[in-house]
Design a protein around this motif. Sequence first.
Motif, mmCIF file in Angstrom:
data_model
loop_
_atom_site.group_PDB
_atom_site.id
_atom_site.type_symbol
_atom_site.label_atom_id
_atom_site.label_comp_id
_atom_site.label_asym_id
_atom_site.label_seq_id
_atom_site.Cartn_x
_atom_site.Cartn_y
_atom_site.Cartn_z
ATOM 1 N N ASN A 234 34.278 -16.767 -4.475
ATOM 2 C CA ASN A 234 33.664 -16.680 -5.796
ATOM 3 C C ASN A 234 33.556 -15.260 -6.323
ATOM 4 O O ASN A 234 33.094 -15.048 -7.445
ATOM 5 C CB ASN A 234 32.268 -17.318 -5.763
ATOM 6 N N THR A 235 33.950 -14.274 -5.527
ATOM 7 C CA THR A 235 33.995 -12.890 -5.999
ATOM 8 C C THR A 235 35.310 -12.665 -6.730
ATOM 9 O O THR A 235 36.382 -12.927 -6.185
ATOM 10 C CB THR A 235 33.857 -11.910 -4.827
ATOM 11 N N LYS A 236 35.205 -12.196 -7.969
ATOM 12 C CA LYS A 236 36.404 -11.979 -8.785
ATOM 13 C C LYS A 236 36.357 -10.578 -9.388
ATOM 14 O O LYS A 236 35.355 -10.194 -10.001
ATOM 15 C CB LYS A 236 36.484 -13.027 -9.903
ATOM 16 N N VAL A 237 37.448 -9.837 -9.211
ATOM 17 C CA VAL A 237 37.519 -8.456 -9.681
ATOM 18 C C VAL A 237 38.823 -8.252 -10.445
ATOM 19 O O VAL A 237 39.900 -8.625 -9.959
ATOM 20 C CB VAL A 237 37.450 -7.443 -8.514
ATOM 21 N N LEU A 238 38.730 -7.664 -11.625
ATOM 22 C CA LEU A 238 39.922 -7.295 -12.378
ATOM 23 C C LEU A 238 40.248 -5.839 -12.079
ATOM 24 O O LEU A 238 39.440 -4.941 -12.337
ATOM 25 C CB LEU A 238 39.694 -7.478 -13.877
ATOM 26 N N CYS A 239 41.431 -5.602 -11.521
ATOM 27 C CA CYS A 239 41.895 -4.255 -11.183
ATOM 28 C C CYS A 239 43.021 -3.864 -12.128
ATOM 29 O O CYS A 239 44.026 -4.576 -12.220
ATOM 30 C CB CYS A 239 42.397 -4.202 -9.738
ATOM 31 N N THR A 240 42.859 -2.758 -12.840
ATOM 32 C CA THR A 240 43.916 -2.267 -13.714
ATOM 33 C C THR A 240 44.284 -0.850 -13.313
ATOM 34 O O THR A 240 43.417 -0.055 -12.931
ATOM 35 C CB THR A 240 43.495 -2.289 -15.192
ATOM 36 N N ALA A 241 45.563 -0.544 -13.388
ATOM 37 C CA ALA A 241 46.063 0.785 -13.043
ATOM 38 C C ALA A 241 46.709 1.400 -14.275
ATOM 39 O O ALA A 241 47.638 0.825 -14.846
ATOM 40 C CB ALA A 241 47.077 0.698 -11.902
ATOM 41 N N SER A 242 46.197 2.550 -14.678
ATOM 42 C CA SER A 242 46.726 3.270 -15.839
ATOM 43 C C SER A 242 47.550 4.462 -15.368
ATOM 44 O O SER A 242 47.069 5.271 -14.567
ATOM 45 C CB SER A 242 45.584 3.743 -16.742
ATOM 46 N N ILE B 190 42.625 3.963 -11.491
ATOM 47 C CA ILE B 190 42.427 2.554 -11.168
ATOM 48 C C ILE B 190 41.015 2.150 -11.582
ATOM 49 O O ILE B 190 40.038 2.759 -11.149
ATOM 50 C CB ILE B 190 42.601 2.290 -9.660
ATOM 51 N N ASP B 191 40.917 1.131 -12.428
ATOM 52 C CA ASP B 191 39.620 0.589 -12.839
ATOM 53 C C ASP B 191 39.408 -0.753 -12.164
ATOM 54 O O ASP B 191 40.257 -1.646 -12.275
ATOM 55 C CB ASP B 191 39.566 0.416 -14.358
ATOM 56 N N CYS B 192 38.295 -0.892 -11.481
ATOM 57 C CA CYS B 192 37.948 -2.148 -10.807
ATOM 58 C C CYS B 192 36.657 -2.675 -11.429
ATOM 59 O O CYS B 192 35.586 -2.088 -11.237
ATOM 60 C CB CYS B 192 37.768 -1.930 -9.312
ATOM 61 N N ASP B 193 36.774 -3.741 -12.207
ATOM 62 C CA ASP B 193 35.635 -4.318 -12.906
ATOM 63 C C ASP B 193 35.294 -5.668 -12.300
ATOM 64 O O ASP B 193 36.116 -6.594 -12.313
ATOM 65 C CB ASP B 193 35.941 -4.460 -14.392
#
Length: 248
Positions: A41-49, A121-124
């Motif tokens: 149930n843990t969900k993380v959106l990781c984006t790399a710029s 890297i953004d981890c939200d």
Amino acid sequence: MTATDGTVRIDGRQNTDHRPVTIERGWSSQAEGSALISFGNTKVLCTASFTNGVPRWLQGKGTGWVTAEYAMLPRSTNERMQRESIKGKVGGRTHEISRLIGRSLRAVVDTKALGENTLVIDCDVLQADGGTRTASITGAYVAMVDAIEWGRERGFVAKKATPLSDSVQAISVGIVGGVPMLDLAYEEDSRADTDMNIVTTGSGKFIEVQGTAEHAPFDRDELNALLDLGLAGNASLAAVQRAALGLA
């Protein structure tokens, strides 16, 4: 050990099993690399710029930079949290996890091969149920791979350069009710005697081990059992990463 040794896990898993893991690669159409990762149930959106250029203190040195930022959305938890931007101060936990993610990723990046380019890297955290930092690291690696490839396709990274020396994964382990367990959900983590996060490379080398006796001290045999659990769990996560990247 299994759940038959006196400790019943809330989701029926054996103590050597991690939660169901999914990685949705390319979730964000705007980011150079992205991955939506779920540890149960843990969900993380990781984006790399990817940015062509480096901070001023690195300019002219022929090396790149990788850094990370971590945040939890207000309703990622059962009760709404105030945004840290509204508070006007980033909390110590947020700083610590951001630094952990950055260190973990840099451990497998050859910044010389990356060239004078920067990866942020953004981890939200969209939903939290334990293991947000370990899910962030595991998902961030997949996002980073795609961002580096984006830079290579556009000539910012040399075609023959190999910026990545290995993969990186992370998972939590702990002792709950005297029993070593892999990948603790929040309810398990909150009552653990010992809590530990293990970050390794795909080849099984340790990058970081964070372990704390929350209630009762642990001995050397228990430490070895937790390290073995973490290594096995991360090997399984590496296979999930490879499948997400089309390398399985």
